[in-house]
Design a protein around this motif. Structure first.
Motif, PDB file in Angstrom:
ATOM      1  N   ILE A  45       0.846  -1.202   0.000  1.00 46.36           N
ATOM      2  CA  ILE A  45       0.000   0.000   0.000  1.00 46.36           C
ATOM      3  C   ILE A  45       0.882   1.254   0.000  1.00 46.36           C
ATOM      4  O   ILE A  45       0.532   2.276  -0.586  1.00 46.36           O
ATOM      5  CB  ILE A  45      -1.027   0.016   1.160  1.00 46.36           C
ATOM      6  CG1 ILE A  45      -2.047   1.135   0.916  1.00 46.36           C
ATOM      7  CG2 ILE A  45      -0.374   0.152   2.509  1.00 46.36           C
ATOM      8  CD1 ILE A  45      -3.192   1.173   1.885  1.00 46.36           C
ATOM      9  N   GLN A  46       2.079   1.161   0.615  1.00 48.18           N
ATOM     10  CA  GLN A  46       2.939   2.340   0.601  1.00 48.18           C
ATOM     11  C   GLN A  46       3.544   2.603  -0.775  1.00 48.18           C
ATOM     12  O   GLN A  46       3.629   3.753  -1.212  1.00 48.18           O
ATOM     13  CB  GLN A  46       3.993   2.205   1.686  1.00 48.18           C
ATOM     14  CG  GLN A  46       3.358   2.507   3.050  1.00 48.18           C
ATOM     15  CD  GLN A  46       4.091   1.928   4.215  1.00 48.18           C
ATOM     16  OE1 GLN A  46       5.274   1.657   4.133  1.00 48.18           O
ATOM     17  NE2 GLN A  46       3.385   1.728   5.308  1.00 48.18           N
ATOM     18  N   ALA A  47       3.937   1.520  -1.467  1.00 43.09           N
ATOM     19  CA  ALA A  47       4.413   1.697  -2.847  1.00 43.09           C
ATOM     20  C   ALA A  47       3.295   2.292  -3.701  1.00 43.09           C
ATOM     21  O   ALA A  47       3.517   3.210  -4.497  1.00 43.09           O
ATOM     22  CB  ALA A  47       4.868   0.360  -3.429  1.00 43.09           C
ATOM     23  N   PHE A  48       2.090   1.789  -3.497  1.00 45.97           N
ATOM     24  CA  PHE A  48       0.941   2.318  -4.235  1.00 45.97           C
ATOM     25  C   PHE A  48       0.737   3.805  -3.936  1.00 45.97           C
ATOM     26  O   PHE A  48       0.514   4.620  -4.842  1.00 45.97           O
ATOM     27  CB  PHE A  48      -0.307   1.511  -3.861  1.00 45.97           C
ATOM     28  CG  PHE A  48      -1.589   2.119  -4.334  1.00 45.97           C
ATOM     29  CD1 PHE A  48      -1.905   2.140  -5.679  1.00 45.97           C
ATOM     30  CD2 PHE A  48      -2.485   2.672  -3.431  1.00 45.97           C
ATOM     31  CE1 PHE A  48      -3.095   2.705  -6.117  1.00 45.97           C
ATOM     32  CE2 PHE A  48      -3.676   3.240  -3.870  1.00 45.97           C
ATOM     33  CZ  PHE A  48      -3.980   3.255  -5.211  1.00 45.97           C
ATOM     34  N   ALA A  49       0.857   4.165  -2.646  1.00 42.41           N
ATOM     35  CA  ALA A  49       0.643   5.567  -2.257  1.00 42.41           C
ATOM     36  C   ALA A  49       1.671   6.482  -2.909  1.00 42.41           C
ATOM     37  O   ALA A  49       1.327   7.544  -3.444  1.00 42.41           O
ATOM     38  CB  ALA A  49       0.714   5.694  -0.739  1.00 42.41           C
ATOM     39  N   VAL A  50       2.944   6.072  -2.875  1.00 37.37           N
ATOM     40  CA  VAL A  50       3.989   6.906  -3.478  1.00 37.37           C
ATOM     41  C   VAL A  50       3.729   7.042  -4.975  1.00 37.37           C
ATOM     42  O   VAL A  50       3.835   8.128  -5.553  1.00 37.37           O
ATOM     43  CB  VAL A  50       5.390   6.316  -3.194  1.00 37.37           C
ATOM     44  CG1 VAL A  50       6.453   7.041  -3.994  1.00 37.37           C
ATOM     45  CG2 VAL A  50       5.697   6.388  -1.707  1.00 37.37           C
ATOM     46  N   GLY A  51       3.336   5.940  -5.609  1.00 40.54           N
ATOM     47  CA  GLY A  51       3.039   5.978  -7.042  1.00 40.54           C
ATOM     48  C   GLY A  51       1.871   6.882  -7.372  1.00 40.54           C
ATOM     49  O   GLY A  51       1.869   7.571  -8.395  1.00 40.54           O
ATOM     50  N   GLN A  52       0.868   6.921  -6.502  1.00 41.27           N
ATOM     51  CA  GLN A  52      -0.288   7.785  -6.736  1.00 41.27           C
ATOM     52  C   GLN A  52       0.068   9.257  -6.553  1.00 41.27           C
ATOM     53  O   GLN A  52      -0.435  10.112  -7.263  1.00 41.27           O
ATOM     54  CB  GLN A  52      -1.418   7.441  -5.758  1.00 41.27           C
ATOM     55  CG  GLN A  52      -2.207   6.227  -6.098  1.00 41.27           C
ATOM     56  CD  GLN A  52      -3.205   6.498  -7.211  1.00 41.27           C
ATOM     57  OE1 GLN A  52      -2.838   6.523  -8.377  1.00 41.27           O
ATOM     58  NE2 GLN A  52      -4.449   6.696  -6.872  1.00 41.27           N
ATOM     59  N   ALA A  53       0.916   9.528  -5.564  1.00 40.09           N
ATOM     60  CA  ALA A  53       1.224  10.921  -5.249  1.00 40.09           C
ATOM     61  C   ALA A  53       2.198  11.521  -6.253  1.00 40.09           C
ATOM     62  O   ALA A  53       2.183  12.726  -6.497  1.00 40.09           O
ATOM     63  CB  ALA A  53       1.795  11.016  -3.837  1.00 40.09           C
ATOM     64  N   ALA A  54       3.080  10.701  -6.840  1.00 38.78           N
ATOM     65  CA  ALA A  54       4.049  11.221  -7.802  1.00 38.78           C
ATOM     66  C   ALA A  54       3.331  11.551  -9.110  1.00 38.78           C
ATOM     67  O   ALA A  54       2.313  10.954  -9.415  1.00 38.78           O
ATOM     68  CB  ALA A  54       5.140  10.181  -8.046  1.00 38.78           C
ATOM     69  N   PRO A  55       3.867  12.510  -9.880  1.00 42.78           N
ATOM     70  CA  PRO A  55       3.247  12.798 -11.172  1.00 42.78           C
ATOM     71  C   PRO A  55       3.498  11.638 -12.129  1.00 42.78           C
ATOM     72  O   PRO A  55       4.437  10.880 -11.946  1.00 42.78           O
ATOM     73  CB  PRO A  55       3.979  14.051 -11.641  1.00 42.78           C
ATOM     74  CG  PRO A  55       5.308  13.987 -10.975  1.00 42.78           C
ATOM     75  CD  PRO A  55       5.075  13.305  -9.650  1.00 42.78           C
ATOM     76  N   ASN A  58      -0.205   6.178 -13.726  1.00 47.36           N
ATOM     77  CA  ASN A  58      -0.158   5.374 -12.501  1.00 47.36           C
ATOM     78  C   ASN A  58       0.410   3.976 -12.722  1.00 47.36           C
ATOM     79  O   ASN A  58       0.680   3.254 -11.781  1.00 47.36           O
ATOM     80  CB  ASN A  58      -1.496   5.347 -11.769  1.00 47.36           C
ATOM     81  CG  ASN A  58      -2.623   4.876 -12.645  1.00 47.36           C
ATOM     82  OD1 ASN A  58      -2.400   4.378 -13.742  1.00 47.36           O
ATOM     83  ND2 ASN A  58      -3.851   5.038 -12.170  1.00 47.36           N
ATOM     84  N   LEU A  60       3.279   3.507 -13.318  1.00 52.89           N
ATOM     85  CA  LEU A  60       4.615   3.549 -12.710  1.00 52.89           C
ATOM     86  C   LEU A  60       4.654   2.860 -11.347  1.00 52.89           C
ATOM     87  O   LEU A  60       5.731   2.528 -10.855  1.00 52.89           O
ATOM     88  CB  LEU A  60       5.091   4.998 -12.591  1.00 52.89           C
ATOM     89  CG  LEU A  60       5.485   5.595 -13.945  1.00 52.89           C
ATOM     90  CD1 LEU A  60       5.574   7.096 -13.879  1.00 52.89           C
ATOM     91  CD2 LEU A  60       6.793   5.004 -14.421  1.00 52.89           C
ATOM     92  N   LEU A  64       7.706   0.549  -9.005  1.00 53.15           N
ATOM     93  CA  LEU A  64       8.057   0.546  -7.579  1.00 53.15           C
ATOM     94  C   LEU A  64       8.017  -0.870  -7.011  1.00 53.15           C
ATOM     95  O   LEU A  64       8.846  -1.238  -6.179  1.00 53.15           O
ATOM     96  CB  LEU A  64       7.111   1.448  -6.785  1.00 53.15           C
ATOM     97  CG  LEU A  64       7.173   2.924  -7.154  1.00 53.15           C
ATOM     98  CD1 LEU A  64       6.242   3.728  -6.257  1.00 53.15           C
ATOM     99  CD2 LEU A  64       8.586   3.445  -7.051  1.00 53.15           C
ATOM    100  N   LEU A 160      -5.834  13.222  -2.031  1.00 58.15           N
ATOM    101  CA  LEU A 160      -4.716  12.462  -1.477  1.00 58.15           C
ATOM    102  C   LEU A 160      -4.140  13.200  -0.271  1.00 58.15           C
ATOM    103  O   LEU A 160      -3.756  12.589   0.731  1.00 58.15           O
ATOM    104  CB  LEU A 160      -3.624  12.247  -2.534  1.00 58.15           C
ATOM    105  CG  LEU A 160      -4.005  11.413  -3.772  1.00 58.15           C
ATOM    106  CD1 LEU A 160      -2.832  11.309  -4.733  1.00 58.15           C
ATOM    107  CD2 LEU A 160      -4.477  10.021  -3.382  1.00 58.15           C
TER     108      LEU A 160
END
Lengths: 171, 185
Positions: A45-55, A58, A60, A64, A160
């Motif tokens: 879920i943290q990899a998913f969160a970082v991927g969602q927050a980065a430009p 998705n 990408l 991760l 987010l």
């Protein structure tokens, strides 16, 4: 070895990723967390969160997951294999699709894909909001974000951000 | 349309194509599609609104990332295989570096409990955005019982029973095409 496995599996997933990355998130989680144990549910879920927050696209998030499995080569393998088979299909189908503009089969396929995509994206959201055992706090945050998205026209980054604030308060 | 607008014309060089998609990727905070529209339809005027909508419509139900597919399809239309490769790489180059850099920084700091809670909160909100997207896409289907049954079946198999998508998608699509040919969808 695990990079070869990851690459082959993501390449297969690429072929069924109708509706894009959200559709295959539950399957990625099932494979890398439940089946292979390469990531913990919290890692995922943290990899998913970082991927969602980065430009950026998705998809990408796949890179991760690859990074967690095998560093920089893993990131390239994961991203390449989730994109390449689908890209080949897009390359071939684009013209074909124009040619069959009035075919009843084209219309049937278009109508058929919609409910499948909806079912999978919905599953993706629920699976991601339930990383380990069910946790009402994560469901609350997810529910509020969904409601915020449907009720307003805010840039999703604000939602987010609200999730970040609620996470700091509740978790 | 105001007369001062530049007429719609495809990019002239591969470099221009690359830079256009690079610029889309570079700015795409909070979702790529709005930036793709702004860059290709409003600023660079490579495509008309109708053309953009139709291309994205096609890409949405092909497998693969929607905007990634759009880069392949448009690149091919304008420059053939070289165009597809250039547009795709342009789109992914900067976001790929961004996301890895952000993740590396995060991994270094992730022993911090508050940061972990914040990021998990972002993840839960991101999951909520998927649910919102599903509701948005599902609304036009709400009056069709066959569509609702398919959505429910997919959900039960994928999210509850955790059956592999490699099974669910081919079988589900087969059933759905059958239903669509019968006029149920």
């Amino acid at each position: 070895m695990s990079l070869v496995e990851l690459g082959l599996y993501f390449a297969l997933l690429s072929l069924v990723s109708v509706g894009g990355l959200p559709s295959v998130m539950p399957e990625m989680q099932r494979f890398v967390v439940d089946v292979k144990g390469w990531l913990t549910p919290a890692d995922f879920i943290q990899a998913f969160a970082v991927g969602q927050a980065a430009p950026g696209p998705n998809v990408l998030i796949a890179s991760l997951i690859g990074w967690k499995v095998g560093g920089l080569p893993g990131a390239f393998v994961a991203l390449g294999s989730i994109c390449f088979p689908a890209a080949v299909i897009a390359w071939w189908v684009a013209e074909l699709w124009d040619r069959f503009k009035d075919s009843p089969w084209r219309k049937a396929i278009q109508r058929a894909i919609a409910p499948i995509v909806v079912g999978m994206i919905l599953s993706g959201g629920v699976v991601l909001a339930t990383p380990g055992s069910p946790d009402w706090r994560l469901w609350l945050i997810a529910g509020l974000a969904a409601a915020g998205m449907l009720a307003t026209k805010l840039n999703p980054l604000w939602l987010l951000g609200a999730g970040a604030a609620l996470g700091a308060l509740l978790l | 349309m105001s007369a001062t607008l530049v007429p719609v014309a495809p990019p002239k060089t591969l470099r221009e194509l690359f830079m256009g998609f690079f610029w889309i990727g570079a700015r795409s905070f909070g979702g790529v599609m709005p930036w793709a529209y702004r860059t290709m339809v409003e600023e660079r005027r490579w495509l008309t609104h109708a053309d953009f909508t139709e291309t994205i419509g096609l890409c949405q139900f092909l497998p693969g990332p929607n905007i990634g597919n759009a880069s392949i399809v448009l690149g091919k239309r304008w420059f053939g295989l070289a165009g597809s490769v250039v547009a795709f790489l342009g789109l992914m180059a900067l976001p790929f570096i961004w996301v890895l850099a952000l993740f590396i920084v995060y991994s270094d700091l992730s022993s911090n409990a508050t940061l972990k809670a914040v990021v998990t909160g972002v993840g839960a909100a991101g999951a909520g955005l998927f649910i919102g997207t599903a509701v948005k896409l599902g609304r036009p289907l709400a009056k069709k019982p066959a569509a609702l049954a398919l959505i429910a079946a997919c959900f039960l198999l994928v999210a509850v029973a955790r059956v592999s998508l490699l099974m669910v998608v081919p079988i589900g699509l087969g059933v759905a095409v059958f239903a669509a040919r019968r006029g149920w969808l």
